[in-house]
Motif scaffolding. Structure first.
Motif, mmCIF file in Angstrom:
data_model
loop_
_atom_site.group_PDB
_atom_site.id
_atom_site.type_symbol
_atom_site.label_atom_id
_atom_site.label_comp_id
_atom_site.label_asym_id
_atom_site.label_seq_id
_atom_site.Cartn_x
_atom_site.Cartn_y
_atom_site.Cartn_z
ATOM 1 N N THR A 39 0.824 -1.208 0.000
ATOM 2 C CA THR A 39 0.000 0.000 0.000
ATOM 3 C C THR A 39 0.858 1.257 0.000
ATOM 4 O O THR A 39 1.993 1.245 0.466
ATOM 5 C CB THR A 39 -0.926 0.052 1.234
ATOM 6 O OG1 THR A 39 -0.131 0.143 2.424
ATOM 7 C CG2 THR A 39 -1.828 -1.174 1.304
ATOM 8 N N ASN A 41 0.504 5.154 1.454
ATOM 9 C CA ASN A 41 -0.281 5.891 2.424
ATOM 10 C C ASN A 41 0.206 7.339 2.489
ATOM 11 O O ASN A 41 1.414 7.589 2.475
ATOM 12 C CB ASN A 41 -0.143 5.244 3.805
ATOM 13 C CG ASN A 41 -0.498 3.772 3.740
ATOM 14 O OD1 ASN A 41 -1.640 3.403 3.907
ATOM 15 N ND2 ASN A 41 0.471 2.918 3.449
ATOM 16 N N GLN A 42 -0.746 8.279 2.552
ATOM 17 C CA GLN A 42 -0.425 9.695 2.614
ATOM 18 C C GLN A 42 -0.806 10.225 3.991
ATOM 19 O O GLN A 42 -1.902 9.957 4.494
ATOM 20 C CB GLN A 42 -1.181 10.449 1.523
ATOM 21 C CG GLN A 42 -0.816 11.905 1.396
ATOM 22 C CD GLN A 42 -1.524 12.568 0.210
ATOM 23 O OE1 GLN A 42 -2.525 12.064 -0.299
ATOM 24 N NE2 GLN A 42 -0.999 13.703 -0.216
#
Length: 94
Positions: A39, A41-42
């Motif tokens: 993944t 992710n921010q």
């Protein structure tokens, strides 16, 4: 299982381009036999901060991933869009 956390800071003007460039890497990495999840992710506090969070069956699966064409071609492209990164961390699941 092996967890990988790779944190980086993306140039503000490159955020959308970075996310778009990462999509193919994410999809192909998730399709690898030794992958459990992959993944991007921010941060909710700083839009420039991102973290790839990955889970691999074992270290051998990660090593195979690091030699794939989608990884070796995309990593330099993503790197050009960043201001820097922290050392990648590896964790064993307890």
């Amino acid at each position: 299982m092996l967890k990988v956390v790779a944190r980086l800071t993306v140039k503000k003007e490159k955020i959308e381009e970075f996310k778009n460039a990462a999509r193919d890497l994410i999809a192909k990495s998730n399709a690898e036999e030794g992958n459990v999840f992959y993944t991007l992710n921010q941060s909710i506090e700083d839009e420039q901060k991102f973290a790839f969070v990955e889970c691999w069956k074992d270290l051998d699966a990660l090593k195979i991933h690091e030699k794939t064409e989608h990884f070796t071609k995309t990593l330099p492209i993503l790197g050009e869009m960043t201001e820097g990164s922290e050392p990648t961390e590896l964790f064993n699941e307890i």
